[in-house]
Write an enzyme that holds these catalytic residues in place. Structure first.
Site, mmCIF file in Angstrom:
data_model
loop_
_atom_site.group_PDB
_atom_site.id
_atom_site.type_symbol
_atom_site.label_atom_id
_atom_site.label_comp_id
_atom_site.label_asym_id
_atom_site.label_seq_id
_atom_site.Cartn_x
_atom_site.Cartn_y
_atom_site.Cartn_z
ATOM 1 N N CYS A 49 0.840 -1.200 0.000
ATOM 2 C CA CYS A 49 0.000 0.000 0.000
ATOM 3 C C CYS A 49 0.880 1.257 0.000
ATOM 4 O O CYS A 49 1.638 1.472 -0.940
ATOM 5 C CB CYS A 49 -0.993 -0.037 1.154
ATOM 6 S SG CYS A 49 -2.342 1.163 0.964
ATOM 7 N N HIS B 79 -3.761 -4.709 -0.226
ATOM 8 C CA HIS B 79 -3.332 -5.367 1.011
ATOM 9 C C HIS B 79 -3.439 -6.881 0.840
ATOM 10 O O HIS B 79 -4.538 -7.432 0.955
ATOM 11 C CB HIS B 79 -4.214 -4.916 2.185
ATOM 12 C CG HIS B 79 -4.002 -3.499 2.585
ATOM 13 N ND1 HIS B 79 -3.041 -3.126 3.501
ATOM 14 C CD2 HIS B 79 -4.604 -2.353 2.184
ATOM 15 C CE1 HIS B 79 -3.073 -1.812 3.646
ATOM 16 N NE2 HIS B 79 -4.010 -1.323 2.854
ATOM 17 N N GLU C 298 -2.615 -9.155 2.870
ATOM 18 C CA GLU C 298 -3.024 -9.758 4.141
ATOM 19 C C GLU C 298 -4.524 -9.634 4.382
ATOM 20 O O GLU C 298 -5.063 -10.288 5.279
ATOM 21 C CB GLU C 298 -2.233 -9.139 5.301
ATOM 22 C CG GLU C 298 -2.664 -7.759 5.745
ATOM 23 C CD GLU C 298 -2.195 -6.611 4.868
ATOM 24 O OE1 GLU C 298 -2.456 -5.453 5.240
ATOM 25 O OE2 GLU C 298 -1.575 -6.862 3.797
#
Length: 201
Positions: free
Chosen positions: A79, A181, A183
């Site tokens: 990001c 992202h 994750e």
């Protein structure tokens, strides 16, 4: 060991949790010695480019990151972390980045709702060990108002569309950036992190 650089710009707990699921040992640190000892580095982040660069410089980590990059250590930016790799950002001014990648950051086109928040598809631009060769437009999770606007075309691995082309995954040598992202991007995001770690061994 993976060093996750903590300069006060968020999304670290969810990232570390994702790495734990992959049995990847990571530490959250601002210590130059630990960053230098690590096998790889992750530069996460959400927020403003200017504030992030100021925090990194105050911690005297800009030169550490640049030196480790020059040595060939694998570094992943997520990001805002990816945006910090570039030479320049025009976010509320004109700010100098880490200069690991050529290019600049600008605000996303005013024709669409900003921030670009939520799930969007990836368009694969070139083959990479990060993807299955038969991969078809996976969804990933974005949260950003600014994007890479100029870049070296041969560094673009995957893009997304949101009022304009959004460079979503870039790579040049040991430097890899993900605008979304991983994750927070479900099974595909976890698989990306897994393949990234396998690729840099």
């Amino acid at each position: 060991m993976i060093a996750i650089i903590d300069y006060g710009a968020g999304n670290i707990k969810s990232l570390q949790f994702a790495l734990d699921k992959l049995n990847k040992h990571s530490i959250v640190t601002t210590e130059a010695a630990e960053i230098k000892q690590a096998d790889s580095i992750i530069l996460p982040g959400v927020g403003a480019f200017k504030d992030a660069m100021e925090a990194i410089r105050q911690l005297q980590l800009d030169s550490v990151i640049q030196e480790e990059a020059q040595k060939g250590k694998p570094i992943l930016g997520i990001c805002l972390g990816m945006q910090l790799f570039y030479e320049q950002s025009l976010e509320n001014g004109d700010w100098e980045g880490l200069g690991l990648l050529k290019g600049s950051i600008k605000r996303i086109s005013g024709e669409v709702k900003v921030p670009h928040m939520g799930w969007n598809t990836l368009d694969i631009q070139q083959a990479s060990p990060l993807f299955d060769s038969k991969l078809e437009n996976p969804y990933v999770y974005f949260v950003h108002s600014y994007a890479v606007s100029s870049f070296e075309e041969n560094t673009l691995l995957a893009s997304s569309q949101y009022g304009q082309l959004i460079p979503a995954i870039v790579q040049k040598g040991n430097i890899t950036g993900m605008q979304f992202h991983p994750e927070k991007s479900g099974e595909f995001g976890i698989e990306l992190l897994k393949r990234y770690e396998e690729m840099i061994r």
